[in-house]
Design an enzyme around this catalytic site. Structure first.
Site, PDB file in Angstrom:
ATOM      1  CB  ALA A 204      -1.584 -50.603 -14.801  1.00 57.44           C
ATOM      2  CG  ASP A 205      -3.918 -55.850 -17.250  1.00 58.16           C
ATOM      3  OD1 ASP A 205      -3.880 -56.677 -18.163  1.00 58.16           O
ATOM      4  OD2 ASP A 205      -3.446 -56.066 -16.122  1.00 58.16           O
ATOM      5  NE  ARG A 206      -8.287 -50.675 -21.599  1.00 62.16           N
ATOM      6  CZ  ARG A 206      -9.044 -50.827 -22.690  1.00 62.16           C
ATOM      7  NH1 ARG A 206      -9.841 -49.857 -23.081  1.00 62.16           N
ATOM      8  NH2 ARG A 206      -9.021 -51.962 -23.369  1.00 62.16           N
TER       9      ARG A 206
END
Length: 310
Positions: A204-206
């Site tokens: 995940a990035d955010r």
């Protein structure tokens, strides 16, 4: 080319550390050195607007530098050395967090498999040695299972259009002796049905406050397919990826990439040169599709539980 929030944050900070160690930047003035570091961090932030931990780490480093500049008696050389030590500390923390993520994820997945494994996984993009400080998030889970002798195989999507899965993930898994099979992005649902996939694990990035997750484009469709097939879908990410200031994934900024990444391959035009192209680098997976849980360095949580743990 390495992409991903941990990679951009760590590699960007490391490049700054290397520059400072090599004597780059002002050497006689604290204020000028602080400005130099701020400019480098500002440029770094333009690389990945979707990533939460990138902005957070940059702000923490800025605050650390400001505190030192305001400390009586600190010299420019001491400031330089302190910044380098701070960044080296980020590396060690990332390795430690990733190994904890791997251990928690492996145990949780094995606990849901009849007989306790071995298991077959499917992953997307690159979340391993080349995207973190050296172990990985989703690939950290893969590595932990492999080290326990509990991994049958991992299916690795090619991850179009930049092929981080085939170029990076498969490369490092092969290097480590992990049984890996590359599949086309469009073969993921078929692999779930025909090749015995028992869990999907992505990075995940955010992560928004409600548990919605932004990750490499193609993640959303994997979650939809996994839900249809009754396969648990996991997101592996450090707690620094969570952004409680955003109520839902609809508020996460999504980076869009040049259309030439889709229309060209190795500089060769493959499509109508005038065709319209939409090339988002990320998509958002709704929290209700994350049926396995979100794996952090603290443990595995349902999306609805995560914000209460921060």
């Amino acid at each position: 080319q390495v992409r991903g929030a941990p990679a951009i944050a760590l590699l960007g900070c490391l490049s700054l550390a290397v520059e400072l160690a090599g004597g780059a930047g002002p050497s006689e003035d604290l204020g000028a050195l602080e400005e130099f570091v701020g400019q480098k961090l500002g440029f770094l932030l333009t690389a990945r607007p979707t990533a939460a931990n990138l902005g957070r780490e940059a702000e923490r480093l800025r605050a650390f530098v400001r505190q030192l500049v305001e400390t009586p008696g600190v010299t420019p050389q001491q400031l330089r050395e302190s910044i380098i030590e701070y960044i080296e500390g980020l590396l060690e923390k990332d390795r430690r967090d990733n190994r904890n993520i791997g251990a928690h994820g492996a145990s949780h997945i094995l606990g849901r498999v009849p007989g306790g494994g071995p298991v077959t996984l499917l992953t997307h993009c690159n979340t391993g040695t080349l995207a973190t400080a050296g172990y990985g998030t989703a690939l950290g889970v893969v590595r932990a299972l492999h080290q326990r002798g509990s991994l049958s195989r991992v299916f690795c999507t090619e991850t179009r259009p930049y092929n981080q899965g085939s170029r990076l993930s498969a490369l490092e898994l092969r290097h480590d002796g992990v049984p890996v099979t590359i599949i086309a992005d469009s073969a993921a649902a078929a692999a779930m049905r025909e090749r015995g996939v028992q869990a999907v694990v992505v990075g995940a990035d955010r992560v928004a406050a409600n548990g919605d997750v932004a990750n490499k484009i193609g993640t959303f469709q994997l979650a939809v397919a996994a839900r249809h097939m009754g396969i648990p879908f996991y997101v592996a990410a450090p707690s620094s990826t969570c952004d409680p200031t955003l109520a839902s994934g609809r508020l996460i900024p999504i980076e869009e990439r040049p259309g030439t990444e889709l229309t060209h391959l190795g500089g060769v035009l493959l499509a109508d040169p005038e065709v319209d192209v939409w090339n988002p680098s990320f998509d958002v997976t709704p929290h209700e599709l994350i049926t396995g849980g979100i794996i952090t360095e603290w443990g595995v949580f349902a999306p609805s539980e995560l914000s209460r743990e921060l």
